[in-house]
Design a protein around this motif. Structure first.
Motif, mmCIF file in Angstrom:
data_model
loop_
_atom_site.group_PDB
_atom_site.id
_atom_site.type_symbol
_atom_site.label_atom_id
_atom_site.label_comp_id
_atom_site.label_asym_id
_atom_site.label_seq_id
_atom_site.Cartn_x
_atom_site.Cartn_y
_atom_site.Cartn_z
ATOM 1 N N THR A 271 0.833 -1.205 0.000
ATOM 2 C CA THR A 271 0.000 0.000 0.000
ATOM 3 C C THR A 271 0.869 1.257 0.000
ATOM 4 O OG1 THR A 271 -0.165 -0.133 2.418
ATOM 5 C CG2 THR A 271 -1.929 -1.128 1.140
ATOM 6 N N LEU A 272 1.961 1.220 0.756
ATOM 7 C CA LEU A 272 2.883 2.359 0.792
ATOM 8 C C LEU A 272 3.607 2.502 -0.541
ATOM 9 C CD1 LEU A 272 4.163 4.598 2.494
ATOM 10 C CD2 LEU A 272 5.815 2.934 3.343
ATOM 11 N N ALA A 275 1.283 4.049 -3.050
ATOM 12 C CA ALA A 275 1.105 5.474 -2.754
ATOM 13 C C ALA A 275 2.302 6.281 -3.247
ATOM 14 C CB ALA A 275 0.906 5.674 -1.258
ATOM 15 N N CYS A 276 3.489 5.728 -3.123
ATOM 16 C CA CYS A 276 4.699 6.431 -3.575
ATOM 17 C C CYS A 276 4.697 6.638 -5.088
ATOM 18 C CB CYS A 276 5.945 5.654 -3.164
ATOM 19 S SG CYS A 276 6.363 5.769 -1.412
ATOM 20 N N GLY A 278 2.043 7.082 -6.791
ATOM 21 C CA GLY A 278 1.012 8.064 -7.095
ATOM 22 C C GLY A 278 -0.231 7.482 -7.749
#
Length: 278
Positions: A271-272, A275-276, A278
């Motif tokens: 998930t991280l 997110a990185c 975008g």
């Protein structure tokens, strides 16, 4: 005499971070001898002395550990014997606290001359602050990813260094130049453990079926963290009659994160990562 390092990682996220650490150490100390266990990326960085065990070691939950207690006990004994024969200058433990803290205790007892360094501190600040004094007693140094972790361990008397989170640098290396997102592509990320996939992927398949009924032109892809997981995922697709319209790609998670317009992702490192990107 060449410096010797023994390293232990038990999950794919730790394998990625450990591989970056090993590459950096090898650059600084080309004669470094490395032994231990990790995943495919660490094995590639360290050479023949490091064994890939994460596909078997990355279990989740007390019940899964208990079911494989005999296997873990045997690996523990084998690794301790290997370490005692190797006599490393430093033992680096990467995350994986349930195993690594017990291993640290055994090494402290059997090889007191070996320095014990923990890289990626267990999130004891969130779930088990009572472990901090024990860690301070066992370890020589903690390398933490977040600045707020440093005073927690230092206040217990443990030398602690904030090294920053390597994820951004790791992901930047895997960024695809000139890639554009496909407005019709949906990514399904059911996790990197067998139990996660068994529990989450059937629900993801049902969700994909509903989306496909709504928009028949949607495409679906799922990355598999290993060959073993790819086989498990394909079997689930066959069982649910979804194998003809959901594509399985081995080891393509970061590519899919950059190509898909949206995704359903198991909670965790992925998930991280998404997110990185975008």
């Amino acid at each position: 005499m060449a410096k010797r390092l023994y390293v232990v990682a038990g999950e794919l996220s730790g394998d990625a971070h450990g591989a970056g650490l090993l590459r950096a150490l090898k650059t600084r100390v080309p004669t470094l001898e490395v032994r231990g266990v990790g995943g495919p990326q660490m094995a590639a960085a360290a050479g023949a002395g490091l064994r890939d065990w994460v596909e078997d070691a990355a279990v989740m939950g007390v019940w899964e550990v208990l079911k494989r207690y005999g296997w873990f006990k045997q690996r523990f004994a084998e690794m301790l014997d290997e370490l005692k024969a190797f006599r490393p200058d430093v033992l680096v433990l990467i995350d994986y606290p349930g195993f690594n803290l017990r291993f640290a205790e055994a090494v402290k007892r059997e090889c007191p001359e070996t320095r014990l360094v923990y890289y990626i501190s267990p999130q004891v600040w969130a779930w088990h602050k009572g472990r901090i004094p024990k860690m301070a007693r066992l370890l020589d140094e903690m390398l933490c990813l977040f600045p707020f972790e440093q005073p927690l361990f230092q206040s217990a008397g443990l030398k602690t260094t904030f090294v920053g989170h390597p994820l951004v640098d790791e992901l930047e290396e895997k960024r695809l130049p000139g890639v554009t997102r496909d407005d019709l592509l949906v990514g399904l990320f059911p996790g990197s453990r067998e139990r996660e996939v068994a529990r989450l992927f059937p629900l993801m398949i049902e969700t994909a079926k509903l989306l496909r009924a709504w928009r028949g032109d949607l495409k679906f892809e799922v990355p598999a963290a290993s060959v073993k997981l790819a086989a498990q995922i394909r079997n689930l697709l066959v069982d649910t009659n979804a194998d003809e319209w959901i594509t399985v790609n081995a080891g393509e998670s970061h590519s899919l994160m950059q190509r898909a317009c949206c995704a359903v992702i198991a909670s965790g490192t992925a998930t991280l990562e998404a997110a990185c990107y975008g």
